[in-house]
Every structure is written in C-alpha cells, then in structure tokens.
Design a protein around this motif. Structure first.
Motif, PDB file in Angstrom:
ATOM      1  N   ALA A 168       0.829  -1.203   0.000  1.00 26.87           N
ATOM      2  CA  ALA A 168       0.000   0.000   0.000  1.00 26.87           C
ATOM      3  C   ALA A 168       0.864   1.254   0.000  1.00 26.87           C
ATOM      4  O   ALA A 168       0.538   2.237  -0.685  1.00 26.87           O
ATOM      5  CB  ALA A 168      -0.944  -0.003   1.200  1.00 26.87           C
ATOM      6  N   ARG A 169       1.974   1.233   0.729  1.00 27.04           N
ATOM      7  CA  ARG A 169       2.873   2.392   0.760  1.00 27.04           C
ATOM      8  C   ARG A 169       3.467   2.641  -0.619  1.00 27.04           C
ATOM      9  O   ARG A 169       3.522   3.769  -1.094  1.00 27.04           O
ATOM     10  CB  ARG A 169       3.979   2.157   1.804  1.00 27.04           C
ATOM     11  N   VAL A 170       3.921   1.596  -1.279  1.00 27.29           N
ATOM     12  CA  VAL A 170       4.484   1.749  -2.627  1.00 27.29           C
ATOM     13  C   VAL A 170       3.414   2.280  -3.581  1.00 27.29           C
ATOM     14  O   VAL A 170       3.669   3.194  -4.377  1.00 27.29           O
ATOM     15  CB  VAL A 170       5.073   0.425  -3.156  1.00 27.29           C
ATOM     16  N   GLY A 171       2.213   1.738  -3.499  1.00 25.72           N
ATOM     17  CA  GLY A 171       1.128   2.195  -4.360  1.00 25.72           C
ATOM     18  C   GLY A 171       0.795   3.666  -4.133  1.00 25.72           C
ATOM     19  O   GLY A 171       0.584   4.421  -5.084  1.00 25.72           O
ATOM     20  N   ALA A 172       0.773   4.079  -2.878  1.00 27.86           N
ATOM     21  CA  ALA A 172       0.499   5.484  -2.566  1.00 27.86           C
ATOM     22  C   ALA A 172       1.606   6.390  -3.112  1.00 27.86           C
ATOM     23  O   ALA A 172       1.323   7.451  -3.690  1.00 27.86           O
ATOM     24  CB  ALA A 172       0.356   5.668  -1.059  1.00 27.86           C
ATOM     25  N   ASP A 173       2.850   5.973  -2.948  1.00 27.07           N
ATOM     26  CA  ASP A 173       3.970   6.763  -3.470  1.00 27.07           C
ATOM     27  C   ASP A 173       3.937   6.833  -4.995  1.00 27.07           C
ATOM     28  O   ASP A 173       4.194   7.883  -5.584  1.00 27.07           O
ATOM     29  CB  ASP A 173       5.303   6.179  -3.004  1.00 27.07           C
ATOM     30  N   LEU A 174       3.607   5.723  -5.621  1.00 22.45           N
ATOM     31  CA  LEU A 174       3.517   5.680  -7.081  1.00 22.45           C
ATOM     32  C   LEU A 174       2.414   6.611  -7.577  1.00 22.45           C
ATOM     33  O   LEU A 174       2.607   7.370  -8.527  1.00 22.45           O
ATOM     34  CB  LEU A 174       3.260   4.240  -7.543  1.00 22.45           C
ATOM     35  N   ARG A 175       1.268   6.569  -6.924  1.00 21.41           N
ATOM     36  CA  ARG A 175       0.158   7.440  -7.327  1.00 21.41           C
ATOM     37  C   ARG A 175       0.515   8.903  -7.119  1.00 21.41           C
ATOM     38  O   ARG A 175       0.284   9.735  -7.995  1.00 21.41           O
ATOM     39  CB  ARG A 175      -1.103   7.090  -6.552  1.00 21.41           C
ATOM     40  N   GLU A 176       1.080   9.241  -5.962  1.00 26.01           N
ATOM     41  CA  GLU A 176       1.442  10.629  -5.669  1.00 26.01           C
ATOM     42  C   GLU A 176       2.447  11.160  -6.692  1.00 26.01           C
ATOM     43  O   GLU A 176       2.287  12.261  -7.229  1.00 26.01           O
ATOM     44  CB  GLU A 176       2.023  10.739  -4.263  1.00 26.01           C
ATOM     45  N   PHE A 177       3.474  10.383  -6.989  1.00 23.98           N
ATOM     46  CA  PHE A 177       4.455  10.806  -7.979  1.00 23.98           C
ATOM     47  C   PHE A 177       3.803  10.997  -9.342  1.00 23.98           C
ATOM     48  O   PHE A 177       4.065  11.983 -10.037  1.00 23.98           O
ATOM     49  CB  PHE A 177       5.605   9.787  -8.091  1.00 23.98           C
ATOM     50  N   SER A 178       2.956  10.069  -9.727  1.00 24.35           N
ATOM     51  CA  SER A 178       2.318  10.115 -11.043  1.00 24.35           C
ATOM     52  C   SER A 178       1.430  11.341 -11.205  1.00 24.35           C
ATOM     53  O   SER A 178       1.403  11.951 -12.280  1.00 24.35           O
ATOM     54  CB  SER A 178       1.533   8.840 -11.300  1.00 24.35           C
ATOM     55  N   VAL A 179       0.743  11.727 -10.158  1.00 25.59           N
ATOM     56  CA  VAL A 179      -0.079  12.931 -10.203  1.00 25.59           C
ATOM     57  C   VAL A 179       0.827  14.155 -10.321  1.00 25.59           C
ATOM     58  O   VAL A 179       0.604  15.036 -11.157  1.00 25.59           O
ATOM     59  CB  VAL A 179      -1.005  13.018  -8.969  1.00 25.59           C
TER      60      VAL A 179
END
Length: 95
Positions: free
Chosen positions: A76-87
C-alpha cells in the motif's frame, strides 16, 4: 520535471513494487513494466502507471486475503507513493 527524471523516478518506484511482489509472476510483470518505463516515451508512461497501480491493487487484496498485514502495508505504501508521484509528474489526473 525532465523526461529522464520522470522515467528514472518511475523506474525506482517500480523497483520498489517489484521488491514487495508476493510471487514470481507478479515480480516478472513489474519487471516488464520497468523495462517499458525505461524505454518508452514519456507520453506512454501513463499506461505503465495505470497497469502498475492495478497490479499493486491486486497484490494488496491478495495480502489482505492471506491475512498478511505486513505485506499489505508495504504494498500500500508503494502504491500510494507511485500514485502521488504520477499525479505530480502529470501522468495521472488528481481526483
């Protein structure tokens, strides 16, 4: 952000996702996404991000189904970081 920075940072985030993959198949899938992130034009990276987030979502659900809270937390942490960076990089729209 430069195109090289975006591709490089995405590759790093995908490496983190690969490290928390629960099985060999998921790890191979993420490795393929990393190759795409490193070789495709920035315009194609949105597709890579969407696929990576979907894969991470599946990993999280599988971890929850197994009762593996530690794996879920890492994924979940990796997914959140990936989403935040992508935005922030303009690869995904902010909801």
């Amino acid at each position: 952000m430069t195109q090289q920075y975006i591709a490089g940072e995405l590759s790093i985030l995908l490496a983190r996702l690969q490290a928390v993959a629960a099985d060999e198949t998921a790890a191979r899938d993420v490795a393929g996404l990393r190759r795409e992130a490193e070789t495709r034009p920035v315009a194609a990276l949105t597709r890579v991000v969407v696929r990576a987030l979907a894969l991470d979502d599946g990993l999280c659900w599988n971890s929850l189904a197994r009762g593996d809270e530690a794996a879920f937390t890492r994924q979940a942490r990796v997914g959140a970081d990936l989403r935040e960076f992508s935005v922030c990089a303009g690869l995904l729209a902010d909801p």
